[in-house]
Design a protein around this motif. Sequence first.
Motif, short mmCIF file in Angstrom:
data_model
loop_
_atom_site.label_atom_id
_atom_site.label_comp_id
_atom_site.label_asym_id
_atom_site.label_seq_id
_atom_site.Cartn_x
_atom_site.Cartn_y
_atom_site.Cartn_z
N UNK A 1 63.44 -63.77 -19.84
CA UNK A 1 63.66 -62.36 -19.50
C UNK A 1 64.92 -62.21 -18.66
N UNK A 2 65.06 -63.11 -17.70
CA UNK A 2 66.24 -63.09 -16.84
C UNK A 2 67.50 -63.21 -17.69
N UNK A 3 67.46 -64.16 -18.61
CA UNK A 3 68.60 -64.38 -19.49
C UNK A 3 68.88 -63.14 -20.35
N UNK A 4 67.79 -62.53 -20.87
CA UNK A 4 67.96 -61.34 -21.72
C UNK A 4 68.61 -60.20 -20.95
N UNK A 5 68.11 -59.94 -19.75
CA UNK A 5 68.60 -58.79 -19.00
C UNK A 5 69.99 -59.01 -18.42
N UNK B 1 76.52 -72.74 -23.74
CA UNK B 1 76.73 -71.36 -24.17
C UNK B 1 76.42 -70.40 -23.03
N UNK B 2 75.32 -70.67 -22.35
CA UNK B 2 74.93 -69.78 -21.25
C UNK B 2 75.97 -69.79 -20.16
N UNK B 3 76.44 -70.98 -19.82
CA UNK B 3 77.44 -71.08 -18.76
C UNK B 3 78.66 -70.25 -19.12
N UNK B 4 79.11 -70.41 -20.36
CA UNK B 4 80.31 -69.69 -20.79
C UNK B 4 80.09 -68.19 -20.71
N UNK B 5 78.96 -67.74 -21.25
CA UNK B 5 78.70 -66.30 -21.32
C UNK B 5 78.50 -65.72 -19.93
N UNK B 6 77.68 -66.42 -19.15
CA UNK B 6 77.33 -65.87 -17.85
C UNK B 6 78.58 -65.64 -17.02
N UNK C 1 81.61 -60.59 -14.38
CA UNK C 1 82.61 -59.70 -13.80
C UNK C 1 82.52 -58.30 -14.38
N UNK C 2 82.37 -58.22 -15.71
CA UNK C 2 82.32 -56.91 -16.32
C UNK C 2 80.98 -56.23 -16.09
N UNK C 3 79.91 -57.04 -16.13
CA UNK C 3 78.59 -56.44 -16.08
C UNK C 3 78.21 -56.04 -14.67
N UNK C 4 78.81 -56.72 -13.68
CA UNK C 4 78.39 -56.47 -12.30
C UNK C 4 78.90 -55.14 -11.77
N UNK C 5 79.59 -54.39 -12.65
CA UNK C 5 80.22 -53.16 -12.16
C UNK C 5 79.20 -52.09 -11.82
#
Lengths: 298, 431
Positions: free
Chosen positions: A22-26, B11-16, B21-25
Motif C-alpha cells: 500500500x505504501x508503495x502504491x500510494x 526499480x523502486x529505488x530509481x522511481x522513488x 521531488x515532483x510528488x512532494x509538492x
Amino acid sequence: MTTAPRRRTGRPGIAWAVPGLLFFLFFAAAPMLIVGYLSFTQWDGLSNPSWTGTDNWDRLWNDDTMRQAIALSLLLTVLTWLFQTPIALLLGVWAAGRQRTRALLSAIFFLPLLASSVALALLWKTIFDPNLGLNAQIADWLNLSSADLLGSPRGAFAAVLFVTAWQFIPLHTLLYQGGARQIPQSLYDAAALDGAGTVRQFFAITLPQLRNTIVTSSVLMVVGALTYFDTVLILTRGGPGDATTIVPFLMYRTGFQAFDLGYASAVATALVITATAVSLLLVRLTGFSKMRSTREGI
Amino acid sequence: MRIRTLRLLAATAACAVATTTLAACGSGGPSRGGGDTLSVWVYQDGSTVIQEEFVEKFNETSDIKIDLVQIPGDNYTDRMRTAMGSPNAPDVFFNWGGGSIADFVEQDMLVDLTPILDEEPELKDAFIPTILDAGAVDGRYYGIPMRGVQPVILFYNKTAFAEAGVEPPATWDDMLHVIDVFLDRDTVPAVVAGADPWTELMWLEYLLDRRGGAEIFDRIRNGDASAWSDPAVRWMADTVKELVDAGTFGNNFRSVNYTADGASTFFAQGGGVMHLMGSWEYANQLSQQPEFAAEDLGWAAFPTVPDGTGDPGALVGNPTNYWSINSEVEGERLDAALDFLRMHAEPEYAQALIDNGDIPTTANAESLLDSHASPEFARFQYDMVAEAPSFTLSWDQALPPGKAPALHDNIEKLFGGQMSPEDFVAAMQDL
C-alpha cells in the motif's frame, strides 16, 4: 542445483506484504502514474492541466539542454562508479579485518553516512569558498593563481563528483566489509598453504567471492548517481551556467523555478524509465540472474 | 526470488528518488481559513516580528481573525505558487509584485486594488508613487507595500578609499580610475558573488539603466523582446566583459557566494573594496561585522556612464514587498483583509519598520528617520528612493518565473567568459 520441494510451513503469507505494498502504491506507483499523465499536458500549477498530446516528448527529443543534461548525468554516473568502486572495495576489504585499530578507523570513516546531504553540501560549499575556505589555503601552498574551483565548469563537475563520493563511499565500504567478512577463512588458509601472497589471495579469492556484493553496490551507485539532486542544488545550483545541470536538477528547475510542470514531468518520466532500464540491464549483464552461488563446492 | 527482489529494489529505488521531488509538492499548508479567519502567508526572515506584532494588533479589534503563516525563505516561492493552485491557497500573501504575481493576475486569482486606491486617495498617496507603481501589473495595482525599500547601493570601504586617496566614483571615468588604483594595490576593486547570479545581475541592471534609461527594461518586461537588441544592451554586455577581463572582480569571483556570507565577509576583511548590493547589506554587516559597519562602511549611488541617457538618480533593486489578496476572499472577509492592508499605510507601521532597521515606503516617513539606528544611512536611502524618477524591479523578479533560470544561466556565462557579449544579446532575445 537441487530442486527440493519447498516447505510451506513457516513462510509468511501474502497478507504481510499489504502495508508495504500500500505504501508503495500510494507514495511511488500513484505519483509515478500521475507524473506520467502530466507529461502529456501543459500545466503551470495554477490552472487545470491541458492535454497537449506528445508535445512535451517531442520537445524533450530535440532539447539541447536536455541532451547536455543526459550527457552530464551519464558522465557523472560512469565517473562515480570508476571513482567510488575501487576505493570502497579496498577500504571495505581492509575494514573487514578484525584488528582493533581497523574497527576504530572504520567507525570514523563511516561518519559522513550519518549526516544529511544538504548539511554536507553546505559544509563543502564553505570549504570551497575561494577567499575564505580551505581551498584558498591549498591554492596558496600550491602557488595557484586562483582557487576558483566551483567557478569553472570542469572544477564544479569535479567538486560534485568528489563531494558525492566522499559522502557515499562509506555506505559502499560497509557493504564490502560485510561481504568480505562472509568469505570463509578456510579458503585463505588453503591458499596460504599453496603459497599465495596477499595480492594473489585478493584477486583469486576475495574479488570473485565479492561478485554479488559488487553487483549490489554498483546498482545502488548507478541509480544513485543518475538521481543525484541535493548536492547539485546546494553546491553548484547547476552552474556555472549550466555546466552541472544534470537531469534531476533540470527536472527541478523546469518544474519548480520555471513552473513548466508538464515538461518537468516528461523529464521525470524519462529519468524513471532510464534509471530502471539501466539498473535492470546491469543486473542482467553481470550474470546476476543466473544466480550462481559463490560458494559452490565448499 | 532473489532476482525478482533485486529487480524490484532497483526499480523502486530509481522511481522513488526520481518522483519524490515532483510528488512532494503537495505538502499542505493549513487548510483554507474560511468562516471567520483569514490565512496570511509571509516570507519568514528578520522582519517577520513586525507582521506578528501587527497581526496581533489587528486581531484585538477585528471579528475576523488573521492566522499568520510564516514560510521559511528558501521555499517561499515554490510553496506559495504550489498552494495557489490548490484548495489550500492563502487569503492574503507576501510577494514581490511584477512577474512574481503576473501568472495569478492572468488567472484572475487576485483582487484588483486599483478601484479601491482610486476611491481612497489618502491610501494611495500614503505611499511613494514609484514604489506603488513598481509592483503593478499592466498598470493595475494588486499589492500594498508592506516592507522596507531595498534599492541596490554601491557600498565601499571608506578607510581603503581614504588610504588610496580616491573618492567614491561619480562618473564612469572615476570608476575606471578607482579600479586601476586598487588593481595596482593588489586589492580586488569590486566584490561580486558570482555563484549567486542575481548579484551579477545588479551590475547589468544599473549599467543598462544609466546608459539607455529605464524605458528599455520597461519594454522588455511588458513583453517586447526586441528591446534586447537596443545598442545599450550590447554596450552593457561589452562593459561587463571589459570589467571582468580587467580583473575588476578578482579571479575567484565565480565561486564566491552571497547566501553563505562569502562575499560580505571578504568585503569586510578588506579583500575587496566595493560591493554593489541591496540595501540589506548594511543590516547584514551590522550584525555580522559590527566594527566594519561602524568604521569603514560607506555608501554611494551608482556612477553615471559615458553617453548615458538614463537619469543618474534612477534606481534598481527590489522596491519593496507587497500584500496581495486572493480573489476568492469575499464579503466581510474581504473587508477585513482590506482593513488589514490599510494598517500598513499608518505611521505606526512605518515606525515599526524603522525600529527594525528598515526604511518605510510611506511618503511621510521622513520625519521618523532620525529614530533609525543609523540616521545618516536611513536619510541617504530614503532621499535616494523619494527622489528617484524610476525604480526598476530586479529583472529576475519582474520577468515571468519561467524566464528566470535561463536569465541566470546567461548572466553567469557572460561573467564567466563562457558566452561572448554578442551571444549574450542573442540569447536574451530568445529568452
